[in-house]
Design an enzyme around this catalytic site. Structure first.
Site, mmCIF file in Angstrom:
data_model
loop_
_atom_site.group_PDB
_atom_site.id
_atom_site.type_symbol
_atom_site.label_atom_id
_atom_site.label_comp_id
_atom_site.label_asym_id
_atom_site.label_seq_id
_atom_site.Cartn_x
_atom_site.Cartn_y
_atom_site.Cartn_z
ATOM 1 N N LYS A 88 0.848 -1.203 0.000
ATOM 2 C CA LYS A 88 0.000 0.000 0.000
ATOM 3 C C LYS A 88 0.878 1.246 0.000
ATOM 4 O O LYS A 88 1.917 1.269 0.679
ATOM 5 C CB LYS A 88 -0.908 -0.039 1.238
ATOM 6 N N SER A 139 -10.016 2.128 2.759
ATOM 7 C CA SER A 139 -9.063 2.806 1.907
ATOM 8 C C SER A 139 -8.094 1.876 1.173
ATOM 9 O O SER A 139 -7.502 2.283 0.189
ATOM 10 C CB SER A 139 -8.250 3.807 2.730
ATOM 11 N N SER A 168 -10.473 0.018 7.041
ATOM 12 C CA SER A 168 -9.805 0.099 5.732
ATOM 13 C C SER A 168 -9.118 -1.181 5.268
ATOM 14 O O SER A 168 -8.670 -1.252 4.131
ATOM 15 C CB SER A 168 -8.771 1.227 5.729
#
Lengths: 95, 493
Positions: free
Chosen positions: B79, B159, B183
């Protein structure tokens, strides 16, 4: 609670985010929607409840007061938009 | 030859060690899949092909000698929130344009130390603020899942949307993710993948771009429960650079898988039955209850009375911490700078240009609730409510409940550009209604794929555990996985 347009502009100033009148007005509506949602918390009886300070029960860790890292000025400024002799460069602040 | 990208981490590891194929071959397979698919799915924002090949080569040297770590030669996606040395790290925000840190986050360093290969950086909501991956500066990520008979593009959740899509579409063997309010678990549920947010303090936060420091935790998104266990074991551990990381041994999570749940007490909280929840979610939850009953667990109705207040309290605490954490983006030290008439003007113009709408909204909310005269009414009250939320969980665990079963999300994946959500920020917040309580109380939570809705979209169930009881979660999650089976999207991309 809800916020008026002047409060929105004052908060934007505190947050150092430029906001023109049109944006401020959109933002006012959005912030008031969120603040309206948050207002539910007023229903909760919080008498005698301690505020949370740490989600996991742990004792604060301490370390020896010694220098164990550093001398990396070049690394620190490596990503700055403007640098001179390992200093961050900004527009003149003091007249 | 088998498509190497179809293998789970545990399958690929065994075959790498047996020298059935090389780490370079495995990495090349992923690189060519990313080459073909990424333009459509937009999961990776940066590809790291050259370095990935080098890392794979180094793994092959170790594997040839019969050496290597638990993730030797395994290609992962990272990420964009994780600091990776000399590689694009921008939290998918315009304001961090060009930022390449001179350091490596502890979590990613742990993965490289165990032999993993970095394929690239994954798309996400800007600064991890969002539940659909639509706030990214790099554009939305597309969910590999679509409604049956429909071409409409769906969100992968957020997210960690890039992480979820990349794992579900097999663009990487596993991915790192982070979870501040849901998330990891919400995107995992939307894509038929497994995602675990460990207990606060289990993974070091050092080197991860901060959103809300008292809530943020790293964790994996993986194809199955076993892979998630393997990845978390590598990621977790105490770190002198993060004083909130906890000095407790990391469990052998994989060995918990397959153990019986007989006699375990599974709590079913009545407050998670919310108005307007689709019948399918309720039915899925009931199915989960049956699976545990069949496996010999005891099902107990419980109450967590402050559940409804978790989301509003979160929308004080998280923006407040974010407004403070994001103060560092000033156009002076890194990233974007928009020059103004003086230093204040430079700050204001830089931050106006660099932050997207959602981030700006949250900074303003955070600044407001912390501002003079409002602190007690908002922030202090929210922190007191947070104490009550945590106490709810402590009470049920003290009563002998081992873990709690809930749905992961109140719906399946929705369309990109959903008008109702775009018009009302609170509607988007509601995605996290079942996950956010866990962050507020610092507990571990895992989302496991449990079924498909009538349109054929994946749905997840969430298990919430006691602090540092990740092993229990892997043990129990496996029961759902065994009963429900795995879910793979039909390839159209």
């Amino acid at each position: 609670m809800s916020v008026d347009i002047d409060t929105v502009k004052r908060v934007a100033k505190l947050a150092r985010i430029a906001l023109d009148d049109e944006k401020a007005s959109t933002m006012q509506g959005e912030l008031n929607t969120i603040l309206g949602f948050i207002d539910q918390l007023n229903e909760v009886d919080i008498d005698g409840v301690a505020p949370m300070t740490s989600v996991v029960d742990t004792a604060m860790k301490k370390r020896k007061d010694v220098v164990d890292d550093g001398d990396r000025a070049e690394d620190v400024v490596a990503n700055a938009p403007e640098v001179e002799d390992n200093f961050f460069m900004v527009a003149k602040v003091i007249e | 030859m088998t498509d190497l990208t179809s293998l789970t981490i545990s399958q690929a590891s065994k075959r790498l060690k047996a020298k059935e194929f090389s780490a370079v071959e495995l990495t090349e397979s992923y690189l060519s899949v990313i080459e073909r698919a990424n333009q459509t799915l937009n999961a990776f924002v940066v590809r790291n092909d050259d370095q990935a090949r080098e890392m794979a080569k180094a793994s092959d040297v170790k594997l040839a000698k019969g050496e290597g770590g638990t993730l030797e030669g395994i290609p992962l996606g990272i990420k964009d929130l994780f600091g990776t040395r000399d590689v694009h790290t921008q939290a998918c925000s315009h304001i961090l344009d060009g930022f390449k840190p001179r350091y490596e986050s502890t979590v990613t360093q742990n993965l490289w130390d165990d032999g993993a290969v970095m394929l690239g950086k994954l798309n996400m909501d800007e600064f991890a603020m969002g539940s659909s991956n639509e706030t990214s500066y790099y554009g939305p990520v597309i969910n590999p899942w679509r409604n049956a008979g429909s071409n409409q593009a769906l969100v992968p959740g957020g997210s960690s949307g890039g992480s979820a899509t990349a794992v579900a579409a097999r663009l990487c063997a596993g991915a790192t993710a982070t979870d501040t309010g849901g998330s990891i678990r919400q995107p995992a549920a939307f894509t038929g993948t497994v995602g675990i947010k460990p207990t606060y303090g289990r993974c070091s936060r050092w080197g991860i771009v901060a959103f809300a420091s008292s809530l943020d935790q790293a964790g994996p998104i993986a194809r199955d429960v076993r892979d998630a266990a393997i990845m978390l074991k590598s990621m977790a551990g105490v770190d002198a650079k993060d004083t909130t990381s906890v000095d407790m041994p990391v469990g052998d999570y994989e060995s918990a898988i397959g153990k019986s749940v007989k006699g375990m007490k599974v709590g079913i909280p009545k407050e998670y039955r919310i108005d307007g929840m689709p019948e399918e979610i309720e039915a899925l939850w009931q199915k989960g209850i049956e699976w545990y009953r069949d496996a010999g667990a005891e099902i107990v109705d419980i109450s967590l009375p402050h559940t409804v207040y978790a989301l509003p309290a979160y929308y004080i605490v998280a923006p407040a911490e974010a407004s403070s954490n994001l103060a560092r983006y000033d156009g002076v030290r890194y990233g974007l700078r928009v020059d103004g008439n003086d230093i204040t003007d430079t700050y204001e113009k830089t931050r106006a240009a660099g932050f997207g709408d959602e981030v700006r909204r949250r900074i303003l909310i955070g600044t407001y609730v912390l501002s003079s005269g409002y602190y007690d009414a908002y922030y202090l009250r929210a922190q007191k409510v947070r104490t009550l939320i945590k106490r709810d969980f402590e009470n049920v665990f003290n009563d002998g409940i081992d873990m709690i079963l809930t749905p992961s999300t109140p719906s399946a994946a929705f369309a990109i550009g959903d008008e109702e959500m775009a018009a009302d920020p609170v509607k988007m917040f509601l995605n996290d209604v079942f996950t956010v309580t866990v962050n507020m109380a610092g507990l571990p939570g895992i989302s496991v794929p449990a079924g498909l809705d009538k349109g054929g979209l994946p749905l997840g169930l969430q298990l919430i555990g006691k602090p540092f009881a990740e092993e229990d979660l892997f043990q129990a999650a496996h029961v759902i996985e065994q009963a429900a089976g795995g879910f793979i999207a039909d390839k159209w991309w």
